[in-house]
Structures are given as structure tokens and as C-alpha cells.
Design a protein around this motif. Sequence first.
Motif, PDB file in Angstrom:
ATOM      1  N   THR A 266     -27.472  -8.312  68.483  1.00 29.60           N
ATOM      2  CA  THR A 266     -27.129  -9.779  69.057  1.00 29.60           C
ATOM      3  C   THR A 266     -26.230  -9.962  69.854  1.00 29.60           C
ATOM      4  N   THR A 267     -25.512  -8.873  70.453  1.00 30.80           N
ATOM      5  CA  THR A 267     -24.668  -8.676  71.593  1.00 30.80           C
ATOM      6  C   THR A 267     -25.401  -8.259  72.755  1.00 30.80           C
ATOM      7  N   ASP A 268     -25.189  -9.366  73.812  1.00 33.95           N
ATOM      8  CA  ASP A 268     -25.992  -9.178  75.050  1.00 33.95           C
ATOM      9  C   ASP A 268     -25.516  -8.176  76.032  1.00 33.95           C
ATOM     10  N   GLY A 269     -26.397  -7.288  76.701  1.00 34.42           N
ATOM     11  CA  GLY A 269     -26.073  -6.211  77.640  1.00 34.42           C
ATOM     12  C   GLY A 269     -27.362  -5.820  78.234  1.00 34.42           C
ATOM     13  N   PRO A 270     -27.035  -5.230  79.400  1.00 40.07           N
ATOM     14  CA  PRO A 270     -28.135  -4.816  80.370  1.00 40.07           C
ATOM     15  C   PRO A 270     -29.456  -4.106  79.456  1.00 40.07           C
ATOM     16  N   TYR A 271     -29.258  -3.259  78.439  1.00 42.57           N
ATOM     17  CA  TYR A 271     -29.924  -2.588  77.796  1.00 42.57           C
ATOM     18  C   TYR A 271     -30.616  -3.092  76.500  1.00 42.57           C
ATOM     19  N   ASN A 272     -29.980  -4.331  76.261  1.00 42.66           N
ATOM     20  CA  ASN A 272     -30.429  -5.035  75.062  1.00 42.66           C
ATOM     21  C   ASN A 272     -31.781  -5.480  75.273  1.00 42.66           C
ATOM     22  N   THR A 273     -32.818  -5.125  74.997  1.00 40.23           N
ATOM     23  CA  THR A 273     -34.069  -5.527  75.052  1.00 40.23           C
ATOM     24  C   THR A 273     -34.775  -6.389  73.990  1.00 40.23           C
ATOM     25  N   TYR A 274     -33.728  -6.843  73.201  1.00 43.46           N
ATOM     26  CA  TYR A 274     -34.013  -7.882  72.128  1.00 43.46           C
ATOM     27  C   TYR A 274     -33.734  -9.337  72.667  1.00 43.46           C
ATOM     28  N   LEU A 275     -32.755  -9.258  73.671  1.00 39.66           N
ATOM     29  CA  LEU A 275     -32.163 -10.293  74.544  1.00 39.66           C
ATOM     30  C   LEU A 275     -32.721 -10.396  75.654  1.00 39.66           C
ATOM     31  N   ARG A 276     -33.124  -9.482  76.432  1.00 44.73           N
ATOM     32  CA  ARG A 276     -33.601  -9.559  77.775  1.00 44.73           C
ATOM     33  C   ARG A 276     -34.830  -9.062  77.995  1.00 44.73           C
ATOM     34  N   ALA A 277     -35.760  -9.906  78.823  1.00 42.87           N
ATOM     35  CA  ALA A 277     -36.997  -9.625  78.947  1.00 42.87           C
ATOM     36  C   ALA A 277     -37.335  -8.427  79.703  1.00 42.87           C
ATOM     37  N   GLY A 278     -38.358  -7.724  79.889  1.00 43.34           N
ATOM     38  CA  GLY A 278     -38.559  -6.737  80.920  1.00 43.34           C
ATOM     39  C   GLY A 278     -37.960  -5.318  80.570  1.00 43.34           C
ATOM     40  N   LEU A 279     -38.088  -4.399  81.254  1.00 37.01           N
ATOM     41  CA  LEU A 279     -37.771  -2.896  81.363  1.00 37.01           C
ATOM     42  C   LEU A 279     -36.035  -2.986  81.384  1.00 37.01           C
ATOM     43  N   PRO A 280     -35.558  -2.036  80.867  1.00 35.21           N
ATOM     44  CA  PRO A 280     -33.963  -1.985  81.112  1.00 35.21           C
ATOM     45  C   PRO A 280     -33.911  -1.570  82.562  1.00 35.21           C
ATOM     46  N   PRO A 281     -32.681  -1.679  83.021  1.00 32.05           N
ATOM     47  CA  PRO A 281     -32.395  -1.236  84.492  1.00 32.05           C
ATOM     48  C   PRO A 281     -32.567   0.340  84.985  1.00 32.05           C
ATOM     49  N   THR A 282     -32.544   1.308  83.884  1.00 32.13           N
ATOM     50  CA  THR A 282     -32.498   2.539  84.433  1.00 32.13           C
ATOM     51  C   THR A 282     -33.628   3.199  83.052  1.00 32.13           C
ATOM     52  N   PRO A 283     -34.076   4.582  83.328  1.00 34.59           N
ATOM     53  CA  PRO A 283     -34.549   4.919  82.252  1.00 34.59           C
ATOM     54  C   PRO A 283     -33.464   5.383  81.214  1.00 34.59           C
ATOM     55  N   ILE A 284     -33.616   5.814  79.882  1.00 31.39           N
ATOM     56  CA  ILE A 284     -32.729   6.077  78.826  1.00 31.39           C
ATOM     57  C   ILE A 284     -33.008   7.383  78.367  1.00 31.39           C
ATOM     58  N   ALA A 285     -33.711   8.174  79.082  1.00 28.75           N
ATOM     59  CA  ALA A 285     -33.802   9.693  78.748  1.00 28.75           C
ATOM     60  C   ALA A 285     -34.709  10.457  79.536  1.00 28.75           C
ATOM     61  N   MET A 286     -34.678  11.661  79.213  1.00 25.46           N
ATOM     62  CA  MET A 286     -35.878  12.628  79.960  1.00 25.46           C
ATOM     63  C   MET A 286     -37.145  12.536  79.327  1.00 25.46           C
ATOM     64  N   PRO A 287     -38.482  11.775  79.874  1.00 28.71           N
ATOM     65  CA  PRO A 287     -39.768  11.815  79.375  1.00 28.71           C
ATOM     66  C   PRO A 287     -40.307  13.043  79.948  1.00 28.71           C
ATOM     67  N   GLY A 288     -41.501  13.733  78.822  1.00 26.09           N
ATOM     68  CA  GLY A 288     -42.124  14.709  79.308  1.00 26.09           C
ATOM     69  C   GLY A 288     -43.270  14.208  79.949  1.00 26.09           C
ATOM     70  N   LYS A 289     -44.292  15.300  80.027  1.00 26.62           N
ATOM     71  CA  LYS A 289     -45.383  14.882  80.904  1.00 26.62           C
ATOM     72  C   LYS A 289     -46.329  13.891  79.944  1.00 26.62           C
ATOM     73  N   ALA A 290     -46.481  14.094  78.499  1.00 26.20           N
ATOM     74  CA  ALA A 290     -47.359  13.454  77.720  1.00 26.20           C
ATOM     75  C   ALA A 290     -46.917  11.853  77.662  1.00 26.20           C
ATOM     76  N   SER A 291     -45.580  11.566  77.551  1.00 26.78           N
ATOM     77  CA  SER A 291     -45.032  10.318  77.626  1.00 26.78           C
ATOM     78  C   SER A 291     -45.133   9.656  79.048  1.00 26.78           C
ATOM     79  N   LEU A 292     -44.964  10.447  80.154  1.00 25.95           N
ATOM     80  CA  LEU A 292     -45.402   9.899  81.544  1.00 25.95           C
ATOM     81  C   LEU A 292     -46.770   9.615  81.671  1.00 25.95           C
TER      82      LEU A 292
END
Length: 334
Positions: A266-292
Amino acid sequence: MKLIRALLLLLVLVLVLAAAAAAGGAWWWLNRPLPLAADPVEVSIEPGTPPRAIADAWVQGGVQASPLLLYEWFRWSGQARKIRAGSYEIGRGTTPIALLNKMVRGDVTLAAVRLIEGWTFKQVRAELAKAESLKPTTAAMSDADIMAALGEPNVAPEGRFYPDTYAYNKGSNDLAVLKRAHRAMKKRLEAAWAERAADTPLRSPDDALKLASIVEKETGSPADRGKVAAVFSNRLRVGMPLQTDPTVIYGLGDAFDGNLRKRDLTTDGPYNTYLRAGLPPTPIAMPGKASLLAAVRPDPVKALYFVSRGDGSSEFSDNLAAHNRAVDKYQRGR
């Protein structure tokens, strides 16, 4: 006169025998295993190192031979200028001929570092810092400095490196490994984006990278990956918040102690996707081929929700009522 001729013939014979003995001695030395102070002996040769310094380096490293003999052999062979830079390792039984051939071939000693799917850039840097025989060129560099050195100034490093095992010459620097991982992610992302579904809600390869990083962190079972990606794609399509814990955890950074609390959600922030719509401002980790690939071409399902079954797999639901029943069953045991 006859005496002088005899003496000259004798002198020539002595010289021939001496030359033969010297040649035989040289041949014997070149084919005899070099004595080593340790097994193996390792030496790193920097670009531009002269042959004499290379010979000295081997002796200092543990080869118990005259550095002058080694140098003269390198020079006499005519291949001294063909010696390649790199890290080399020799064991007992290595002859001077084999030693030179190894350096001319560039038969360097390799080490490897593995970058894992789902790691953050902080974890990547920590792994590189402890990698075997890898020079810490980036130790004094900020994340921004590193990205500038890779040709992408003002771009966040998170998610920009492809998780894989990277072999390198011992004595290489960590920035060289990062360059390869960065280049690999660009290629993988470009290839995945080219396969995107026609109805994807993603607007750019960067969007795909962000979503793929979330899919990587949210997927417990590989079989569910396409459905997990579908849930988030469906939410983006209808304007529903992603409501994913991994983005909130990432936003907390070092403040996260392993427990995600209600106040965190419930605390707002750029990565709080409960309070902010859409994708976060940056990726959050390294995805592999399957996730891409899952991010750009998710499974064709209408699910908007999923909950863990407790065994690594997830239960997917098309509506909130069904999701609440799944939560009661798998999370609350009702």
C-alpha cells in the motif's frame, strides 16, 4: 704440408663433431620434459609482451629452466612473433617444443562464469567479482559508468544481460564478459520481438523485456510460463494493474527482509504494480529465452488471475470469483 693438411682435417672433424653434439644436445633438450616447480604452472601473457619477457615469465611462474635457453628457442624457431596473448597452463611432461606450440596456437586456459535466470544486476556484479581469474575492471565503476562503457548511457542495466555460461581466457576482464552478455541479450530480445503475436499489448522490445523479467520471477513451473505471461498480457490489454509481488520486492531493494507486508503493497513507488498501472519503469531481473518468448507470444488463454498450488505450479482463473475459490482452496485450505 701433409702435417698441416692433417691438422686442418682434424680441426674440421672436431668442429663437425662439436656441431653434431651441440645439435644433438639441442634436440635432446627440446624434446625433454621441462622440470616444473609445481603442477600445473600458469602464466598470463599480456598483448605486446616481448619474447624475452615471456621466457622470464615462465621461469618465474615455475618452469625450472634457463630463461636464456627458452628465449633463444623462441627466437631460433622463427615463431616468437606468433606467440599469442592469453593465459596458459602446462603440466608435467611438457617439452619446450610443446610449450611454444601451445602459445603459437593460442591454446589458452579457460575459466567460466554462470549468470542465472532471474538474477538482478547486483547479483551479476557479485558473481563476476568472485569469478576465477577475472580482472575486476568494473569494481570502481558505477552501474551508469558500466552502461556508458557498453554504449548505452542513461539506460538502466537491469535485465540487459543474457543469462548463460560464459567461458573466458584467464586474465580477461569482467567488462569483456559483460559486453558479451549484453550483446547476447540484444540478439535474443530482437529475435523474440520478431516472433511477437499480432495482438500483443506490448509496444516495444523494451516492454517485452520488462514483461519477460516479471514472467521469469513469477513462474514456478516451466509448464505454466505461457499462462503466466498470458495473465499479465490480458491485464495490460484491459488496463488492469499487474499486481505482482516481485516488482514490489524489487522496488524495496535492500529494505526487503524476506517478508512482504501489507504496508509494502500500500506504499506508493515506481515499482508498486498494485498502485500503478502498466509495466514498471525497468526490468526487474534477467529473463531467459523461454520467458522472452512467453512474453511476446503467451498461451491463448483468457485468465486474469493465478495462485500458487503450493507445489510450484499455479491455478489459473478467468474471473475474480473463480480466483477467490482457488485462493480458499490452495492458500487457506478451505
